[in-house]
Design an enzyme around this catalytic site. Structure first.
Site, PDB file in Angstrom:
ATOM      1  N   TYR A  96       0.829  -1.202   0.000  1.00  0.00           N
ATOM      2  CA  TYR A  96       0.000   0.000   0.000  1.00  0.00           C
ATOM      3  C   TYR A  96       0.864   1.252   0.000  1.00  0.00           C
ATOM      4  CZ  TYR A  96      -4.187  -2.776   0.858  1.00  0.00           C
ATOM      5  OH  TYR A  96      -5.228  -3.669   0.730  1.00  0.00           O
ATOM      6  N   GLU A  97       0.268   2.343  -0.499  1.00  0.00           N
ATOM      7  CA  GLU A  97       1.008   3.596  -0.651  1.00  0.00           C
ATOM      8  C   GLU A  97       1.459   4.181   0.683  1.00  0.00           C
ATOM      9  OE1 GLU A  97       0.294   7.968  -2.724  1.00  0.00           O
ATOM     10  OE2 GLU A  97      -1.072   6.314  -3.181  1.00  0.00           O
ATOM     11  N   SER A  98       0.857   3.751   1.778  1.00  0.00           N
ATOM     12  CA  SER A  98       1.252   4.232   3.098  1.00  0.00           C
ATOM     13  C   SER A  98       2.554   3.598   3.587  1.00  0.00           C
ATOM     14  CB  SER A  98       0.143   3.947   4.117  1.00  0.00           C
ATOM     15  OG  SER A  98      -0.250   2.591   4.069  1.00  0.00           O
ATOM     16  N   GLY A 114       0.479   8.516  -5.620  1.00  0.00           N
ATOM     17  CA  GLY A 114       1.677   7.834  -6.108  1.00  0.00           C
ATOM     18  C   GLY A 114       1.506   7.169  -7.449  1.00  0.00           C
TER      19      GLY A 114
END
Length: 261
Positions: A58-60, A138
């Site tokens: 995930y982008e986190s 992103g």
């Protein structure tokens, strides 16, 4: 009463149809950079069916997520519990993405063109748009560095499948090449829509229709596309969601109806 209840399991909503069809496309893939929503539904269903070894990023910064229930945002704490790793942004984008470790980037978009360029910024004129959208996040890095990119589109309409994007937020490799940039990835290779599946093998090819959903015709898809859509020599009919797939989606993947609303 029993036959009616059994039949109900085979009736899929649009979200369920897209999630099931997209999950099947992940067969054989190992690492997936997933967005929240339909990509998350599809990857979690794939983990239970066609891709048990799949690793979700995930982008986190969460890598190898194993959430107890579906996250509502990429910053949801449920993603961290049981995850293989949580990385900093420089490590995630500089090492994982730019290092070529992502098999499939899974994105959504408001508009897409025939080359797989995406718009998630504005609908209409930039200075006075009809709709202002979230932007890239992103997605530019995901597009450039994933081996390939899958896109899920809820609506198949000439405005969303546009001959010319209102704004290009996320350029695919074909467009990047015109600027002298050669991204390592193939760009968009699969687009899953409410009408069927579009595909291309990589740079230099337009998206073409390769499959339709039951009851959908090739002419319907072409009429709903804003450019002269290429059609594969043999267009398949994608199997309808099976009762077992729908049960998993409703009872195991998203029993709280975070996204199945």
């Amino acid at each position: 009463m029993k036959p009616a209840a059994s039949h109900a399991w085979t009736i899929a909503s649009r979200t369920e149809l897209l999630s099931v069809v997209a999950s099947r496309e992940l067969a054989g893939r190992r690492t997936v950079f997933a967005g929240i929503g339909l990509p998350t539904l599809a990857t979690e269903l794939a983990r239970l069916t066609v891709a048990p070894q799949i690793e979700v990023v995930y982008e986190s910064g969460v890598c190898g997520a194993h959430p107890s229930h579906l996250p509502e945002t990429i910053a949801d704490a449920v993603l961290i519990s049981g995850a293989e790793a949580v990385l900093s942004m420089p490590a995630l984008f500089g090492c994982v993405l730019q290092g070529g470790h992502i098999d499939v980037g899974f994105l959504g978009a408001a508009q897409i063109d025939r080359w797989g360029n995406l718009n998630t910024s504005v609908i209409g004129d930039w200075e006075s748009p009809a709709v202002r959208l979230p932007g890239s996040g992103g997605a530019v890095e995901v597009m450039a560095n994933s081996h390939e990119v899958f896109v899920v589109m809820r609506r198949h309409h000439p405005r969303s499948f546009a001959d010319a994007l209102d704004f290009c937020t996320t350029p695919g490799p074909d467009r990047a090449l015109t600027e002298g940039i050669r991204p390592p990835g193939a760009g968009v290779t699969r687009v899953i829509t409410e009408l069927g599946i579009l595909a291309r093998d990589g740079v230099g090819e337009e998206l073409r229709l390769v499959a339709v959903h039951p009851g959908v015709t090739v002419d319907q898809v072409r009429e709903a596309t804003g450019w002269d859509l290429q059609v594969a020599g043999s267009v398949a009919t994608a199997p309808s969601p099976a009762g077992a797939e729908l049960r998993l989606l409703r009872e195991d993947v998203d029993p709280d109806r975070v996204y199945l609303r």
